[in-house]
Scaffold this motif. Sequence first.
Motif, short mmCIF file in Angstrom:
data_model
loop_
_atom_site.label_atom_id
_atom_site.label_comp_id
_atom_site.label_asym_id
_atom_site.label_seq_id
_atom_site.Cartn_x
_atom_site.Cartn_y
_atom_site.Cartn_z
N GLY A 81 6.01 -45.31 -48.28
CA GLY A 81 7.39 -44.86 -48.36
C GLY A 81 7.54 -43.66 -49.27
O GLY A 81 8.28 -42.71 -48.96
N GLY A 82 6.83 -43.69 -50.41
CA GLY A 82 6.88 -42.56 -51.32
C GLY A 82 6.31 -41.30 -50.69
O GLY A 82 6.87 -40.20 -50.84
N THR A 83 5.21 -41.45 -49.96
CA THR A 83 4.60 -40.30 -49.28
C THR A 83 5.54 -39.73 -48.22
O THR A 83 5.75 -38.52 -48.13
N ALA A 85 9.12 -35.59 -46.36
CA ALA A 85 10.38 -35.25 -45.71
C ALA A 85 11.27 -34.40 -46.62
O ALA A 85 11.95 -33.48 -46.15
N THR A 86 11.23 -34.69 -47.92
CA THR A 86 12.01 -33.87 -48.86
C THR A 86 11.50 -32.43 -48.87
O THR A 86 12.29 -31.47 -48.88
N ALA A 104 17.41 -36.97 -44.03
CA ALA A 104 17.65 -38.36 -43.63
C ALA A 104 16.34 -39.15 -43.61
O ALA A 104 16.30 -40.31 -44.03
N LEU A 105 15.26 -38.53 -43.14
CA LEU A 105 13.96 -39.20 -43.17
C LEU A 105 13.51 -39.49 -44.59
O LEU A 105 12.88 -40.51 -44.86
N ALA A 106 13.83 -38.57 -45.51
CA ALA A 106 13.49 -38.79 -46.92
C ALA A 106 14.19 -40.05 -47.44
O ALA A 106 13.60 -40.84 -48.19
#
Length: 282
Positions: A109-111, A116-117, A130-132
């Motif tokens: 999740g962090g990756t 995404a960010t 939104a994906l981030a």
Amino acid sequence: MPTPREPSVLSPAAEALGYSGGILTTLAVLYELGDVWTDLGGGAQTLLLALATIALSTAAGFVGAGDRIAARLSTTLWLLAGMTGTLTSYILFDRVAGLGADAGLLAAGGTASAAATALWRRTDRGFFGALAFLGGLVAVFGGVGLAGGGDAARATAIWTVGIVWVTAGVAVPRLRELAPLSLGALAACSAAQAVVADAGTPGLLLGLLTAVVLTGAAISLGTTRHWVWAGFAGLVFVPQAILEWVPVDIAWPLAMMTAGIGMMSGCITLVLRRRRGPGDAG
């Protein structure tokens, strides 16, 4: 008469090779996941996924974003690299390091959120923001589990992130392109309902608070979409609270009446907005 191709640093052949190579690399990963994955050890799985991630990232970096065509290909390759990188992180922490599924979810999740960010900052496309957020939810889910939290604790953490996301969307105009209220509302409502199923009354309190926060957001922003989410939260949690806390003889009629009044209130709100004119983009 054919439309002339937009000028680009990429030739048509380079563009075709870029898309084809990225898709083939990703399909190879999916094939491995489906057919030969169980025959591979954790190290081999990580190596293959890391190789795909490096190849996709390298191609994306070389393509760059010098024009619209190049930026589109580069963004696609970065997105595929983020997907394979997320899988790499999960396998590395879960199977290779032996830290368990929760550690894998936290890393994955962090990756995903970080990738995404970065894409959001690079392209300014709300889709990646939104994906981030969604990657962040996965990281929070895994992190709470790694800390020893049960289902209710995980759901409460997700609810908190959803409410914070909604509040941030109200306070920071730039974040509204990410549909933060819709994403946050979905996360908060789903998580509150999960707490209801696991712990009863605390979940109802979270659900009612969700309805209050979403109503406040709808009042602040005034768009139809936000009123729909506020109404949805009210219709989900207010009847449940009535059935839980009101004597059973009048609970069902009162719950149905509350739902009916809520629906009619939504109808009135939408009628008033339509009469004021088409200024609401929703």
